[in-house]
Scaffold this motif. Sequence first.
Motif, PDB file in Angstrom:
ATOM      1  N   ALA A  26      21.762 -22.724  17.321  1.00  0.00           N
ATOM      2  CA  ALA A  26      20.504 -22.608  16.568  1.00  0.00           C
ATOM      3  C   ALA A  26      19.819 -21.280  16.837  1.00  0.00           C
ATOM      4  N   ALA A  27      19.231 -20.732  15.800  1.00  0.00           N
ATOM      5  CA  ALA A  27      18.425 -19.507  15.895  1.00  0.00           C
ATOM      6  C   ALA A  27      16.959 -19.873  15.718  1.00  0.00           C
ATOM      7  N   ASN A  28      16.079 -19.048  16.295  1.00  0.00           N
ATOM      8  CA  ASN A  28      14.638 -19.305  16.230  1.00  0.00           C
ATOM      9  C   ASN A  28      13.924 -18.096  15.652  1.00  0.00           C
ATOM     10  N   LEU A  29      12.863 -18.372  14.921  1.00  0.00           N
ATOM     11  CA  LEU A  29      12.077 -17.297  14.309  1.00  0.00           C
ATOM     12  C   LEU A  29      10.605 -17.699  14.314  1.00  0.00           C
ATOM     13  N   GLN A  30       9.769 -16.747  14.658  1.00  0.00           N
ATOM     14  CA  GLN A  30       8.315 -16.962  14.642  1.00  0.00           C
ATOM     15  C   GLN A  30       7.684 -15.992  13.644  1.00  0.00           C
ATOM     16  N   LEU A  31       6.905 -16.515  12.704  1.00  0.00           N
ATOM     17  CA  LEU A  31       6.245 -15.701  11.686  1.00  0.00           C
ATOM     18  C   LEU A  31       4.734 -15.933  11.732  1.00  0.00           C
ATOM     19  N   LYS A  32       3.984 -14.841  11.612  1.00  0.00           N
ATOM     20  CA  LYS A  32       2.514 -14.937  11.644  1.00  0.00           C
ATOM     21  C   LYS A  32       1.930 -14.505  10.295  1.00  0.00           C
ATOM     22  N   TYR A  33       0.894 -15.221   9.898  1.00  0.00           N
ATOM     23  CA  TYR A  33       0.135 -14.894   8.691  1.00  0.00           C
ATOM     24  C   TYR A  33      -1.349 -14.883   9.041  1.00  0.00           C
ATOM     25  N   VAL A  34      -2.075 -13.978   8.427  1.00  0.00           N
ATOM     26  CA  VAL A  34      -3.543 -14.026   8.489  1.00  0.00           C
ATOM     27  C   VAL A  34      -4.011 -14.418   7.092  1.00  0.00           C
ATOM     28  N   ILE A  35      -4.574 -15.612   6.981  1.00  0.00           N
ATOM     29  CA  ILE A  35      -4.972 -16.145   5.682  1.00  0.00           C
ATOM     30  C   ILE A  35      -6.484 -16.020   5.543  1.00  0.00           C
ATOM     31  N   TYR A  36      -6.898 -15.256   4.534  1.00  0.00           N
ATOM     32  CA  TYR A  36      -8.316 -14.965   4.303  1.00  0.00           C
ATOM     33  C   TYR A  36      -8.834 -15.726   3.087  1.00  0.00           C
ATOM     34  N   GLY A  37     -10.008 -16.305   3.219  1.00  0.00           N
ATOM     35  CA  GLY A  37     -10.720 -16.782   2.045  1.00  0.00           C
ATOM     36  C   GLY A  37     -11.473 -15.628   1.408  1.00  0.00           C
ATOM     37  N   TYR A  38     -11.620 -15.664   0.113  1.00  0.00           N
ATOM     38  CA  TYR A  38     -12.399 -14.615  -0.562  1.00  0.00           C
ATOM     39  C   TYR A  38     -13.181 -15.199  -1.730  1.00  0.00           C
ATOM     40  N   ARG A  39     -14.197 -14.473  -2.119  1.00  0.00           N
ATOM     41  CA  ARG A  39     -15.005 -14.775  -3.303  1.00  0.00           C
ATOM     42  C   ARG A  39     -14.947 -13.573  -4.231  1.00  0.00           C
ATOM     43  N   GLU A  40     -15.268 -13.807  -5.474  1.00  0.00           N
ATOM     44  CA  GLU A  40     -15.424 -12.670  -6.383  1.00  0.00           C
ATOM     45  C   GLU A  40     -16.773 -12.005  -6.131  1.00  0.00           C
ATOM     46  N   PRO A  41     -16.867 -10.695  -6.324  1.00  0.00           N
ATOM     47  CA  PRO A  41     -18.172 -10.041  -6.205  1.00  0.00           C
ATOM     48  C   PRO A  41     -19.154 -10.614  -7.221  1.00  0.00           C
ATOM     49  N   ARG A  42     -20.409 -10.653  -6.834  1.00  0.00           N
ATOM     50  CA  ARG A  42     -21.458 -11.052  -7.770  1.00  0.00           C
ATOM     51  C   ARG A  42     -21.944  -9.794  -8.490  1.00  0.00           C
ATOM     52  N   PHE A  43     -21.080  -9.264  -9.348  1.00  0.00           N
ATOM     53  CA  PHE A  43     -21.431  -8.024 -10.030  1.00  0.00           C
ATOM     54  C   PHE A  43     -22.196  -8.335 -11.307  1.00  0.00           C
ATOM     55  N   TYR A  44     -23.099  -7.432 -11.659  1.00  0.00           N
ATOM     56  CA  TYR A  44     -23.898  -7.611 -12.862  1.00  0.00           C
ATOM     57  C   TYR A  44     -24.488  -6.266 -13.290  1.00  0.00           C
ATOM     58  N   TYR A  45     -24.971  -6.229 -14.509  1.00  0.00           N
ATOM     59  CA  TYR A  45     -25.702  -5.067 -15.003  1.00  0.00           C
ATOM     60  C   TYR A  45     -27.192  -5.339 -14.874  1.00  0.00           C
ATOM     61  N   GLN A  46     -27.931  -4.317 -14.450  1.00  0.00           N
ATOM     62  CA  GLN A  46     -29.392  -4.417 -14.409  1.00  0.00           C
ATOM     63  C   GLN A  46     -29.987  -3.396 -15.373  1.00  0.00           C
ATOM     64  N   PHE A  47     -30.792  -3.884 -16.310  1.00  0.00           N
ATOM     65  CA  PHE A  47     -31.414  -3.042 -17.327  1.00  0.00           C
ATOM     66  C   PHE A  47     -32.908  -2.937 -17.078  1.00  0.00           C
ATOM     67  N   THR A  48     -33.456  -1.779 -17.394  1.00  0.00           N
ATOM     68  CA  THR A  48     -34.910  -1.609 -17.469  1.00  0.00           C
ATOM     69  C   THR A  48     -35.234  -0.991 -18.823  1.00  0.00           C
ATOM     70  N   THR A  49     -36.356  -1.393 -19.372  1.00  0.00           N
ATOM     71  CA  THR A  49     -36.768  -0.853 -20.665  1.00  0.00           C
ATOM     72  C   THR A  49     -38.277  -0.979 -20.807  1.00  0.00           C
ATOM     73  N   ARG A  50     -38.847  -0.255 -21.785  1.00  0.00           N
ATOM     74  CA  ARG A  50     -40.299  -0.250 -21.976  1.00  0.00           C
ATOM     75  C   ARG A  50     -40.632  -0.450 -23.451  1.00  0.00           C
ATOM     76  N   TYR A  51     -41.717  -1.180 -23.663  1.00  0.00           N
ATOM     77  CA  TYR A  51     -42.229  -1.429 -25.009  1.00  0.00           C
ATOM     78  C   TYR A  51     -43.698  -1.039 -25.074  1.00  0.00           C
ATOM     79  N   HIS A  52     -44.086  -0.429 -26.212  1.00  0.00           N
ATOM     80  CA  HIS A  52     -45.509  -0.293 -26.480  1.00  0.00           C
ATOM     81  C   HIS A  52     -46.065  -1.692 -26.638  1.00  0.00           C
ATOM     82  N   ALA A  53     -47.252  -1.953 -26.066  1.00  0.00           N
ATOM     83  CA  ALA A  53     -47.715  -3.327 -25.954  1.00  0.00           C
ATOM     84  C   ALA A  53     -49.111  -3.514 -26.519  1.00  0.00           C
ATOM     85  N   ALA A  54     -49.451  -4.781 -26.687  1.00  0.00           N
ATOM     86  CA  ALA A  54     -50.825  -5.180 -26.953  1.00  0.00           C
ATOM     87  C   ALA A  54     -51.615  -5.028 -25.652  1.00  0.00           C
ATOM     88  N   PRO A  55     -52.923  -5.199 -25.677  1.00  0.00           N
ATOM     89  CA  PRO A  55     -53.691  -5.132 -24.424  1.00  0.00           C
ATOM     90  C   PRO A  55     -53.064  -6.028 -23.358  1.00  0.00           C
TER      91      PRO A  55
END
Length: 346
Positions: free
Chosen positions: A147-176
């Motif tokens: 019989a032969a023997n073998l040892q294998l190692k893994y590093v298993i990571y959990g991940y999430r998707e980035p919370r990416f988004y667009y942020q807009f700013t804009t201006r309107y002429h307004a009432a009082p």
Amino acid sequence: MEASTPGRTRRGRATGSPLSRAAVVLLLSAFVGLASPSAGYFIRLPRGFRLTQDSLKIVGSSDYPVKVYVLLHQKSPHVLCVTQRLRNSELIDPSFQWYGPKGKIITGNNTTQVTSTGSLVFQNFEESMTGVYTCFLEYKPTVDESAANLQLKYVIYGYREPRFYYQFTTRYHAAPCNSIYNISFEKKLLQILRKLVLELSCEVSLLKSECHHIKMQRAGLQNELFFTFSVSSLDTEKIPKPCIDHSCEPSRRLLKAKNLIERFFNQQVEVLGRRVEPLPEIYYIEGTLQMVWINRCFPGYGINTLKHPKCPECCVVCSPGSYNPRDGTQCLPCNSSLAYGAKACG
């Protein structure tokens, strides 16, 4: 940061009823014809990550630990207890034993399973499952050999998707600034923006709305509304019909949503330019729409293309020796942090 740069244009405006039908008609006129293109729905995969047949089964290496990335609350690929060479070889009387952060893994566990061929599979990966996993393989190369023997190692990571988004700013002429018509206009504007991106499975959220008095050169005081809103993709659990087409990726759908919103504001300018009657009390100020792309990870996660080249745009759980206390994109160094996913140093 991307920003609109044309000069701001103001013309004579109508007086009288602040939120006249003209202000609402102006918004609706810009909205007409901007029906969002159809888009499928999606199964979340990280940007920069492409699903292939090989990614469903991962082999080990006798030279170094192999990194594996599993999206939280999803099924993992099959982690094999063989090297690439042994995967294509005949193994006689093989036996497999797996050990993880909590000790020996018993076959038949509801969330962590070892198949009859020695593959490790997670059915619903949790952050606490992140860590080093070791497989011990014993086999005979031939019937007559020992019989032969073998040892294998893994590093298993959990991940999430980035919370990416667009942020807009804009201006309107307004009432009082104390006028109820500004509030009514804000609700109508948000209603239109949300409808505009709905078919793309995106959502618009108002972050800030303020009214200010602005002193203009040779124009006296004027009232302006300052809007800040975000455009983001819906969370996985809110998507009713999954798909894996690249057009369904959050980044692609967000880009389409961004283009629709920019067109909507440009069309407001065009509609204003075609008017022969005075302007309504509330109207978009040309050149004030600005946009910035924002990436965020959850606390305890970070993006590191050098450490995780196979998952370069994933928010991967922070390794021991690092932490992320807020919603930044980097895991910060901390020698006293000994656990995966640390949110504090110490």
